[in-house]
Design an enzyme around this catalytic site. Sequence first.
Site, short mmCIF file in Angstrom:
data_model
loop_
_atom_site.label_atom_id
_atom_site.label_comp_id
_atom_site.label_asym_id
_atom_site.label_seq_id
_atom_site.Cartn_x
_atom_site.Cartn_y
_atom_site.Cartn_z
N LEU A 90 62.53 -46.21 98.06
CA LEU A 90 61.27 -45.70 98.74
C LEU A 90 60.09 -47.13 99.04
O LEU A 90 60.87 -47.63 98.36
CB LEU A 90 60.25 -44.24 98.21
CG LEU A 90 60.64 -42.53 98.45
CD1 LEU A 90 60.32 -41.60 97.88
CD2 LEU A 90 60.45 -42.29 99.79
N TYR A 145 56.16 -45.40 91.37
CA TYR A 145 56.87 -45.01 93.29
C TYR A 145 58.46 -45.57 92.91
O TYR A 145 58.45 -46.39 91.90
CB TYR A 145 55.65 -45.97 93.84
CG TYR A 145 55.82 -47.80 92.88
CD1 TYR A 145 56.88 -48.47 93.55
CD2 TYR A 145 54.60 -48.04 92.97
CE1 TYR A 145 57.30 -49.68 93.04
CE2 TYR A 145 54.46 -49.46 92.59
CZ TYR A 145 55.72 -50.37 92.44
OH TYR A 145 55.58 -51.67 92.15
N CYS A 146 58.91 -45.18 94.27
CA CYS A 146 60.20 -45.10 94.57
C CYS A 146 60.90 -45.06 93.08
O CYS A 146 62.14 -45.33 92.77
CB CYS A 146 61.24 -47.01 94.64
SG CYS A 146 62.71 -46.77 95.39
N PRO A 147 60.94 -43.30 92.75
CA PRO A 147 61.68 -43.57 91.34
C PRO A 147 62.68 -42.95 91.09
O PRO A 147 63.81 -42.47 92.50
CB PRO A 147 61.09 -42.07 90.99
CG PRO A 147 60.31 -40.66 92.32
CD PRO A 147 60.47 -42.77 93.25
N LYS A 158 57.60 -47.07 83.16
CA LYS A 158 58.70 -48.35 84.45
C LYS A 158 58.11 -49.31 84.71
O LYS A 158 56.97 -49.83 84.61
CB LYS A 158 58.40 -47.78 85.61
CG LYS A 158 59.86 -47.80 87.45
CD LYS A 158 59.85 -47.07 87.69
CE LYS A 158 60.51 -48.10 88.98
NZ LYS A 158 60.47 -46.38 89.92
#
Length: 278
Positions: A90, A145-147, A158
């Site tokens: 993502l 975001y973009c996990p 992160k």
Amino acid sequence: MNSLIEQPQWRIVDQSSLGPQFEAKQSFAIDDTLCTTVGKLESPPTARTWVHHNTIVLGIQDTKLPYLKDGINFLQERGYHVIVRNSGGLAVVLDKDVMNISLIFPDLEKGIDINRGYEAMFELIKSMLKEHGNKVEAREIIGSYCPGSYDLSINGKKFAGISQRRLRNGIAVQIYLCVSGSGEERADLIRQFYDVSLKGEQTKLTFPTIKPETMSSLSDLLQENVTNETILFDLFTTLKEHSGQLLSSSLTADEQLLYEQNLVRMIERNEKVFSKIE
């Protein structure tokens, strides 16, 4: 240390200081090119470093957002280029303080499973951060975001995400490292992008609910002045420790031709996606 990092030779392609004119579409085309030549054993395993200024890289799933055009307009108004990559995942933020590293391996016997590629990158980063490596965890950070299951974090925050691209017997394991700057501000930008692109609408696909406080940068997490230059030094030192030889190079003439074909594909892919957005 994961044996994938142990190589007789590591080829280094350093593109971390090409400046704002170097576009992310070019990067994904270069990794596809290197996947092909490494996969054919025309090149040794390769580590490529790359930095892009003020760019949002969307995943294919993001192109299904109901109000994507509004989301893209929102990002462009804030001075960001927007591209769609040719792999999963993502939306992520790239800027001058985000270092990207690609490790490109041959996979001739289909012997490198996906987790082994992720583990290689995880081990590399832990080794690069020797003094702090024991603090680095690989697990999904909900709210980022973009996990993904190989989010890299310290104290639950992160600072890096890993993805993979497999092509023609080559594997590119790619990581973005938030070296300095505000991880929270980057995350808040993507939070706003999803808010604008969804407008509260329920969708078949699930998009992350982003909590900016779940993301940070290495400089903030380690309370040190970490820079792109220090990351490069640690990368090259670590690879030298796990190989007989480092070879610094740019693309060969044959790779340049292949790259130009791959770049056309990336440009066409993006034009196709953006032409459908109403």
